[in-house]
Scaffold this active site. Sequence first.
Site, PDB file in Angstrom:
ATOM      1  N   ASP A 178      -3.639  -9.130  35.585  1.00  0.00           N
ATOM      2  CA  ASP A 178      -2.441  -8.913  34.767  1.00  0.00           C
ATOM      3  C   ASP A 178      -1.905  -7.495  34.999  1.00  0.00           C
ATOM      4  O   ASP A 178      -2.026  -6.610  34.156  1.00  0.00           O
ATOM      5  CB  ASP A 178      -2.792  -9.129  33.298  1.00  0.00           C
ATOM      6  CG  ASP A 178      -1.588  -9.091  32.385  1.00  0.00           C
ATOM      7  OD1 ASP A 178      -0.450  -9.023  32.872  1.00  0.00           O
ATOM      8  OD2 ASP A 178      -1.799  -9.129  31.150  1.00  0.00           O
ATOM      9  N   HIS A 214      -2.956 -13.108  32.916  1.00  0.00           N
ATOM     10  CA  HIS A 214      -2.352 -12.976  31.593  1.00  0.00           C
ATOM     11  C   HIS A 214      -2.305 -14.365  30.935  1.00  0.00           C
ATOM     12  O   HIS A 214      -1.892 -15.335  31.560  1.00  0.00           O
ATOM     13  CB  HIS A 214      -0.937 -12.425  31.745  1.00  0.00           C
ATOM     14  CG  HIS A 214      -0.245 -12.127  30.466  1.00  0.00           C
ATOM     15  ND1 HIS A 214      -0.234 -10.878  29.894  1.00  0.00           N
ATOM     16  CD2 HIS A 214       0.480 -12.921  29.641  1.00  0.00           C
ATOM     17  CE1 HIS A 214       0.462 -10.912  28.774  1.00  0.00           C
ATOM     18  NE2 HIS A 214       0.916 -12.148  28.598  1.00  0.00           N
ATOM     19  N   CYS A 227      -0.470 -11.309  23.939  1.00  0.00           N
ATOM     20  CA  CYS A 227       0.764 -10.946  24.631  1.00  0.00           C
ATOM     21  C   CYS A 227       1.637 -10.097  23.699  1.00  0.00           C
ATOM     22  O   CYS A 227       1.226  -9.011  23.300  1.00  0.00           O
ATOM     23  CB  CYS A 227       1.454 -12.211  25.126  1.00  0.00           C
ATOM     24  SG  CYS A 227       2.912 -11.932  26.137  1.00  0.00           S
TER      25      CYS A 227
END
Length: 307
Positions: free
Chosen positions: A244, A275, A197
């Site tokens: 995502d 995600h 991330c």
Amino acid sequence: MTLPTAKSTPSMPSSKNIPQEAFDWYDEYAHGDIDRRTFLSRLGTLSVTGLTLSVVAGALTPNYALAEQVSFNDPEITASYVEFDSPNGHGKARGYLVIPKDVDMTNKAPAVLVAHENRGLNPYIEDVARRLAKAGFIAFAPDALFPLGGYPGNDDEGRAMQKTLDGNKIEGDFMDAATLLKNHSFSTGKVGMVGFCFGGYLTNALVAAMPDTIQAGAPYYGTPAKSNIDKIKAPLQLHFAELDKRVNDSWPDYEKALKANKVDYTAYVYPTANHGFHNDSTARYQEKNAELAWERTIQFFNKALNA
């Protein structure tokens, strides 16, 4: 060395039972686009047979007790917290250093810098560092929240704390951590980086900013570097989740830039994954995809850093 195997999380509801909207809203919440009240309010509009609002919300938010794959006390590693000077960042920084037991000044190993998400050095990222050490790498996971006292023990507070910090100084802390690994007395001088991330963005950024230090980068669902893409020398192995959309929308332009600059890269898209699919503390976790991605990552680092 014995590599860890993924742990299933049977106490969580199956992700197949949770509507995709819930995952999308959690992603918005986790990245600060909506607040917790809005997130829970939206969840309350869903009709999920057999699951209550509290169960769905609980499944989507991390439960780190479920995620440990390698114990702090594993006899094959030595784990400790290390402070280091960070002149390019906040002046002083701290990270979680994990070294394989058989590595020393006469038997050196390559190193991997581990970059956390947008909420500080939580137990999941510490476990990732231990997994790397079990695979034979010196692993170091800095905590961006150290200037504010460190990861506070919960992700909501950690996320709020990290938003108050200067992003350039966070990058500086991680850059100085990369230099520390390159110069560590047990290190071969070869350094890779993996991040998730926000940490995926950091991986892209440092590969571009430190082409003579970072020799392999494996960003997981990370957005592109903002500059210096033309300076990248290291191979990249990029991991994306099919569902995502926020991150994936940034990939076509990034890929064009990588191609234009003749960067050696491989990109994988994991089907039906959201995600955060590698993070085994929430219902977003997908064991099959996470294990495949991690196997590829270890193989990638072995090839790039042990040559």
